[in-house]
Write a protein that holds these residues in place. Structure first.
Motif, PDB file in Angstrom:
ATOM      1  N   ALA A 149     -10.851 -22.084  31.345  1.00 15.21           N
ATOM      2  CA  ALA A 149     -10.927 -23.864  32.403  1.00 15.21           C
ATOM      3  C   ALA A 149     -11.125 -24.338  30.819  1.00 15.21           C
ATOM      4  N   ARG A 150     -12.174 -24.055  29.889  1.00 13.47           N
ATOM      5  CA  ARG A 150     -12.536 -24.989  29.420  1.00 13.47           C
ATOM      6  C   ARG A 150     -10.898 -25.454  28.787  1.00 13.47           C
ATOM      7  N   LEU A 151     -10.257 -24.822  28.203  1.00 16.99           N
ATOM      8  CA  LEU A 151      -9.126 -25.348  27.728  1.00 16.99           C
ATOM      9  C   LEU A 151      -8.520 -26.420  29.035  1.00 16.99           C
ATOM     10  N   ALA A 152      -8.151 -25.296  30.651  1.00 20.36           N
ATOM     11  CA  ALA A 152      -7.903 -26.312  30.656  1.00 20.36           C
ATOM     12  C   ALA A 152      -8.202 -27.919  31.072  1.00 20.36           C
ATOM     13  N   ARG A 153      -9.645 -28.339  31.057  1.00 24.72           N
ATOM     14  CA  ARG A 153     -10.822 -29.358  31.127  1.00 24.72           C
ATOM     15  C   ARG A 153      -9.808 -30.083  29.983  1.00 24.72           C
ATOM     16  N   TRP A 154     -10.222 -29.519  28.875  1.00 22.33           N
ATOM     17  CA  TRP A 154      -9.257 -29.918  27.325  1.00 22.33           C
ATOM     18  C   TRP A 154      -8.104 -30.781  27.376  1.00 22.33           C
ATOM     19  N   SER A 186      -4.110 -18.562  21.912  1.00 18.17           N
ATOM     20  CA  SER A 186      -2.838 -18.019  22.324  1.00 18.17           C
ATOM     21  C   SER A 186      -2.615 -17.549  23.807  1.00 18.17           C
ATOM     22  N   TYR A 187      -3.915 -15.565  24.148  1.00 23.66           N
ATOM     23  CA  TYR A 187      -4.562 -15.496  25.385  1.00 23.66           C
ATOM     24  C   TYR A 187      -3.937 -16.544  26.627  1.00 23.66           C
ATOM     25  N   VAL A 188      -5.236 -17.651  26.607  1.00 26.88           N
ATOM     26  CA  VAL A 188      -5.239 -18.465  27.490  1.00 26.88           C
ATOM     27  C   VAL A 188      -4.437 -19.332  27.707  1.00 26.88           C
ATOM     28  N   ALA A 189      -3.449 -19.468  26.900  1.00 29.62           N
ATOM     29  CA  ALA A 189      -2.595 -20.477  26.777  1.00 29.62           C
ATOM     30  C   ALA A 189      -1.257 -19.899  26.847  1.00 29.62           C
ATOM     31  N   THR A 190      -1.038 -18.538  26.999  1.00 27.09           N
ATOM     32  CA  THR A 190       0.135 -17.829  27.687  1.00 27.09           C
ATOM     33  C   THR A 190      -0.613 -17.522  29.167  1.00 27.09           C
ATOM     34  N   GLU A 191      -1.221 -17.298  29.647  1.00 33.71           N
ATOM     35  CA  GLU A 191      -1.652 -17.292  30.921  1.00 33.71           C
ATOM     36  C   GLU A 191      -1.722 -18.542  31.939  1.00 33.71           C
ATOM     37  N   LEU A 192      -1.785 -20.031  31.115  1.00 31.73           N
ATOM     38  CA  LEU A 192      -1.926 -21.004  31.728  1.00 31.73           C
ATOM     39  C   LEU A 192       0.002 -21.235  31.857  1.00 31.73           C
ATOM     40  N   GLN A 193       0.490 -20.627  30.835  1.00 25.61           N
ATOM     41  CA  GLN A 193       2.008 -20.710  31.161  1.00 25.61           C
ATOM     42  C   GLN A 193       2.423 -19.940  32.256  1.00 25.61           C
ATOM     43  N   ASN A 194       2.476 -19.082  32.343  1.00 24.82           N
ATOM     44  CA  ASN A 194       2.659 -17.736  33.198  1.00 24.82           C
ATOM     45  C   ASN A 194       2.546 -18.468  34.369  1.00 24.82           C
ATOM     46  N   ARG A 195       1.252 -19.599  34.507  1.00 22.96           N
ATOM     47  CA  ARG A 195       0.547 -20.137  35.981  1.00 22.96           C
ATOM     48  C   ARG A 195       1.557 -21.300  36.020  1.00 22.96           C
ATOM     49  N   ILE A 205       2.275 -28.387  23.122  1.00 25.08           N
ATOM     50  CA  ILE A 205       2.234 -27.966  24.378  1.00 25.08           C
ATOM     51  C   ILE A 205       2.374 -29.318  25.388  1.00 25.08           C
ATOM     52  N   LEU A 206       3.405 -29.572  26.307  1.00 27.38           N
ATOM     53  CA  LEU A 206       4.289 -29.788  27.392  1.00 27.38           C
ATOM     54  C   LEU A 206       3.678 -29.224  29.067  1.00 27.38           C
ATOM     55  N   ILE A 207       2.315 -30.063  29.433  1.00 24.69           N
ATOM     56  CA  ILE A 207       1.705 -30.220  30.771  1.00 24.69           C
ATOM     57  C   ILE A 207       2.883 -29.724  31.982  1.00 24.69           C
ATOM     58  N   THR A 208       3.334 -29.531  32.577  1.00 21.38           N
ATOM     59  CA  THR A 208       3.826 -29.289  33.534  1.00 21.38           C
ATOM     60  C   THR A 208       3.623 -29.564  34.923  1.00 21.38           C
ATOM     61  N   ASP A 209       2.448 -29.255  35.218  1.00 19.42           N
ATOM     62  CA  ASP A 209       1.439 -29.608  36.416  1.00 19.42           C
ATOM     63  C   ASP A 209       0.267 -29.792  36.384  1.00 19.42           C
ATOM     64  N   ALA A 210       0.061 -30.782  36.625  1.00 23.57           N
ATOM     65  CA  ALA A 210      -1.322 -31.488  35.943  1.00 23.57           C
ATOM     66  C   ALA A 210      -2.485 -31.033  37.025  1.00 23.57           C
ATOM     67  N   THR A 211      -1.631 -31.289  37.920  1.00 26.48           N
ATOM     68  CA  THR A 211      -2.637 -30.865  39.995  1.00 26.48           C
ATOM     69  C   THR A 211      -2.983 -29.381  40.071  1.00 26.48           C
ATOM     70  N   ARG A 212      -2.400 -28.787  39.196  1.00 24.44           N
ATOM     71  CA  ARG A 212      -2.708 -26.795  38.927  1.00 24.44           C
ATOM     72  C   ARG A 212      -3.652 -26.889  38.172  1.00 24.44           C
ATOM     73  N   LEU A 213      -3.318 -27.508  36.907  1.00 26.40           N
ATOM     74  CA  LEU A 213      -4.188 -27.358  35.584  1.00 26.40           C
ATOM     75  C   LEU A 213      -5.709 -27.920  36.335  1.00 26.40           C
ATOM     76  N   LYS A 214      -5.828 -29.535  37.014  1.00 28.40           N
ATOM     77  CA  LYS A 214      -6.628 -29.061  37.646  1.00 28.40           C
ATOM     78  C   LYS A 214      -8.103 -28.172  38.635  1.00 28.40           C
ATOM     79  N   ALA A 215      -6.983 -27.798  39.136  1.00 33.23           N
ATOM     80  CA  ALA A 215      -7.522 -26.426  40.138  1.00 33.23           C
ATOM     81  C   ALA A 215      -8.330 -25.606  38.880  1.00 33.23           C
ATOM     82  N   ILE A 216      -8.028 -25.502  37.966  1.00 29.91           N
ATOM     83  CA  ILE A 216      -8.196 -24.225  37.022  1.00 29.91           C
ATOM     84  C   ILE A 216      -9.224 -24.627  35.914  1.00 29.91           C
ATOM     85  N   ALA A 217      -8.897 -26.333  35.755  1.00 30.39           N
ATOM     86  CA  ALA A 217     -10.427 -26.649  34.802  1.00 30.39           C
ATOM     87  C   ALA A 217     -11.310 -26.410  35.310  1.00 30.39           C
TER      88      ALA A 217
END
Length: 237
Positions: A149-154, A186-195, A205-217
């Motif tokens: 959640a912190r990485l998504a927010r950041w 590395s672990y959480v970035a991989t999880e975010l990529q898998n999602r 790092i390329l943000i591909t879906d900001a809407t989903r990222l906001k839901a995780i943040a």
């Protein structure tokens, strides 16, 4: 003068003409070089910085060498307002996180302008308040929220601050800024990529879906954004 002709920095662009006239003739354009340290905590700040792009990280360094980010400053704000309000001593270390152009203004001139204009002084105080809110949320975030959640927010804050979706950050750097170990990044970035929210490879790092990222943040992202939105409502008098 059209606001965008004044400056790509949103604070400068939205100043009233009277307030802009107090500082405009003293601005100079300079380049922010990645990883450059603009000032160390405890040193006197000579210039205030109004980024056009890129990101400044305000960080706290501990005696053991650890460093943690407490706030970001980008194209919507200024670093160095406190030096014009209460004195030139820097309270945090400022490091260029992402490179870009910026407008630099001597602190002494910004102080003179703030002394001449109550409204400009209030604007600078509001931007300092926004940085303080970031610092508060950062402390609570590190203590209470999971790394993903912190990485998504950041990442979202970095995207908003810089205006770009592709960010050049190493896992080691992200670990320092978030206060976690590199393998956790590395672990959480991989999880975010898998999602399907990001793609990352070799420090990019390329943000591909900001809407989903906001839901995780975590909630800290919305809290900081709400505070910053208060600065953007209507013209700055």
């Amino acid at each position: 003068m059209d606001s965008q002709q004044r400056s790509p920095n949103r604070l400068l662009a939205r100043l009233s003409q009277a307030n802009f006239d107090l500082v405009g003739g003293h601005l100079r354009t300079t380049q922010l070089v990645q990883s450059a340290e603009l000032v160390a905590a405890g040193d006197d700040l000579v210039d205030a910085y109004f980024p056009h792009g890129g990101i400044l990280s305000l960080i706290v360094r501990l005696t053991g060498g650890e460093a943690t980010e407490v706030a970001m400053v980008g194209r919507d704000s200024v670093f160095g307002a406190s030096a014009a309000l209460v004195g030139p001593r820097a309270l945090t270390t400022a490091v260029v996180q992402l490179p870009g152009a910026c407008s630099a203004l001597p602190v002494r001139r910004l102080k003179e302008a703030a002394d001449q204009s109550t409204s400009l002084r209030e604007i600078l105080m509001r931007h300092e308040q926004a940085i303080f809110v970031q610092a508060q949320q950062s402390a609570g975030c590190i203590a209470s929220h999971p790394a993903m959640a912190r990485l998504a927010r950041w990442l979202l804050r970095a995207r908003d601050t810089s205006g770009i979706d592709e960010l050049d950050f190493t896992q080691e750097f992200l670990g320092q800024m978030l206060g976690v170990r590199r393998n956790a990044v590395s672990y959480v970035a991989t999880e975010l990529q898998n999602r399907g929210t990001i793609r990352f490879n070799r420090g990019r790092i390329l943000i591909t879906d900001a809407t989903r990222l906001k839901a995780i943040a975590c909630e800290c992202y919305a809290t900081v954004q709400n505070e910053l939105s208060q600065l953007k409502r209507g013209p700055l008098k």
